[in-house]
Design a protein around this motif. Structure first.
Motif, PDB file in Angstrom:
ATOM      1  N   GLN A 167      -8.300   6.681  -0.745  1.00  0.00           N
ATOM      2  CA  GLN A 167      -8.275   5.166  -0.593  1.00  0.00           C
ATOM      3  C   GLN A 167      -7.554   4.302  -0.003  1.00  0.00           C
ATOM      4  OE1 GLN A 167     -10.195   2.985  -3.819  1.00  0.00           O
ATOM      5  NE2 GLN A 167     -10.828   1.211  -2.539  1.00  0.00           N
ATOM      6  N   ILE A 168      -6.249   4.413  -0.706  1.00  0.00           N
ATOM      7  CA  ILE A 168      -4.858   3.889  -0.223  1.00  0.00           C
ATOM      8  C   ILE A 168      -4.558   4.149   1.126  1.00  0.00           C
ATOM      9  CG2 ILE A 168      -2.625   3.626  -0.814  1.00  0.00           C
ATOM     10  CD1 ILE A 168      -3.279   3.876  -3.816  1.00  0.00           C
ATOM     11  N   ARG A 169      -4.660   5.425   1.414  1.00  0.00           N
ATOM     12  CA  ARG A 169      -4.420   5.986   2.798  1.00  0.00           C
ATOM     13  C   ARG A 169      -5.217   5.531   3.965  1.00  0.00           C
ATOM     14  NH1 ARG A 169      -3.439  11.221   0.565  1.00  0.00           N
ATOM     15  NH2 ARG A 169      -1.117  11.782   0.737  1.00  0.00           N
ATOM     16  N   GLU A 170      -6.704   5.274   3.821  1.00  0.00           N
ATOM     17  CA  GLU A 170      -7.520   4.548   4.561  1.00  0.00           C
ATOM     18  C   GLU A 170      -7.180   3.316   4.861  1.00  0.00           C
ATOM     19  OE1 GLU A 170     -11.279   5.349   2.948  1.00  0.00           O
ATOM     20  OE2 GLU A 170     -11.287   7.428   3.309  1.00  0.00           O
ATOM     21  N   GLN A 171      -6.967   2.451   3.658  1.00  0.00           N
ATOM     22  CA  GLN A 171      -6.574   0.993   3.744  1.00  0.00           C
ATOM     23  C   GLN A 171      -5.053   0.963   4.483  1.00  0.00           C
ATOM     24  OE1 GLN A 171      -6.404  -0.185  -0.184  1.00  0.00           O
ATOM     25  NE2 GLN A 171      -8.495  -0.858  -0.192  1.00  0.00           N
ATOM     26  N   LEU A 172      -4.306   1.834   4.425  1.00  0.00           N
ATOM     27  CA  LEU A 172      -2.970   1.804   4.978  1.00  0.00           C
ATOM     28  C   LEU A 172      -3.256   2.016   6.680  1.00  0.00           C
ATOM     29  CD1 LEU A 172       0.157   1.396   4.866  1.00  0.00           C
ATOM     30  CD2 LEU A 172       0.112   3.993   3.984  1.00  0.00           C
ATOM     31  N   LEU A 195       0.607  -1.281  -0.006  1.00  0.00           N
ATOM     32  CA  LEU A 195       0.144   0.214   0.093  1.00  0.00           C
ATOM     33  C   LEU A 195       1.011   1.196   0.068  1.00  0.00           C
ATOM     34  CD1 LEU A 195      -2.822  -1.000   2.370  1.00  0.00           C
ATOM     35  CD2 LEU A 195      -3.015  -0.768  -0.048  1.00  0.00           C
ATOM     36  N   SER A 196       2.025   1.115   0.662  1.00  0.00           N
ATOM     37  CA  SER A 196       2.857   2.512   0.701  1.00  0.00           C
ATOM     38  C   SER A 196       3.260   2.445  -0.700  1.00  0.00           C
ATOM     39  CB  SER A 196       4.070   2.188   1.692  1.00  0.00           C
ATOM     40  OG  SER A 196       3.430   1.898   2.979  1.00  0.00           O
ATOM     41  N   VAL A 197       4.078   1.438  -1.246  1.00  0.00           N
ATOM     42  CA  VAL A 197       4.410   1.818  -2.698  1.00  0.00           C
ATOM     43  C   VAL A 197       3.297   2.413  -3.581  1.00  0.00           C
ATOM     44  CG1 VAL A 197       5.196   0.425  -4.636  1.00  0.00           C
ATOM     45  CG2 VAL A 197       6.163   0.032  -2.493  1.00  0.00           C
ATOM     46  N   GLU A 198       2.051   1.869  -3.521  1.00  0.00           N
ATOM     47  CA  GLU A 198       0.787   2.066  -4.466  1.00  0.00           C
ATOM     48  C   GLU A 198       0.704   3.595  -4.079  1.00  0.00           C
ATOM     49  OE1 GLU A 198      -2.700  -0.033  -4.004  1.00  0.00           O
ATOM     50  OE2 GLU A 198      -2.000  -2.038  -4.497  1.00  0.00           O
ATOM     51  N   LEU A 199       0.909   4.156  -2.817  1.00  0.00           N
ATOM     52  CA  LEU A 199       0.521   5.592  -2.385  1.00  0.00           C
ATOM     53  C   LEU A 199       1.573   6.396  -2.954  1.00  0.00           C
ATOM     54  CD1 LEU A 199      -1.208   7.424  -0.698  1.00  0.00           C
ATOM     55  CD2 LEU A 199       0.281   7.090   1.396  1.00  0.00           C
ATOM     56  N   VAL A 200       3.012   5.774  -3.089  1.00  0.00           N
ATOM     57  CA  VAL A 200       3.741   6.805  -3.761  1.00  0.00           C
ATOM     58  C   VAL A 200       3.769   7.134  -5.053  1.00  0.00           C
ATOM     59  CG1 VAL A 200       6.228   6.771  -4.174  1.00  0.00           C
ATOM     60  CG2 VAL A 200       5.588   6.225  -1.911  1.00  0.00           C
TER      61      VAL A 200
END
Length: 90
Positions: free
Chosen positions: A46-51, A31-36
């Motif tokens: 959405q990624i931040r919430e999942q993270l 998820l961190s890589v996806e966020l970057v």
């Protein structure tokens, strides 16, 4: 016989939570890589919430291992070195 089943159940719980920690840490990394690399604002939210949810679960599991392990260790005769590894601070 009851003591053996109880010991196995406690050991299984520790193994399952530890395995969950491994899986959750991998999910957090992904998820961190996806966020970057995400440029879409709604995707990033959405990624931040999942993270955040993943990190919260990691923390909850960690507390369970630390606090739950202490009462389990009173019932199970673990080797001292194993006990120190599980209860050691990260």
């Amino acid at each position: 016989m009851h003591q053996v089943i109880s010991t196995q159940s406690d050991s299984a719980l520790l193994v399952n939570i530890s395995g969950s920690q491994r899986w959750l840490s991998q999910k957090a990394a992904l998820l961190s890589v996806e966020l970057v690399y995400s440029s879409n604002t709604s995707d990033r939210k959405q990624i931040r919430e999942q993270l955040s949810e993943t990190i919260a679960q990691l923390q909850l599991n960690h507390q369970t291992l630390i606090e739950g392990s202490t009462h389990i260790f009173h019932r199970i005769a673990y080797h001292r070195k194993c006990k120190r590894c599980i209860l050691a601070h990260p």
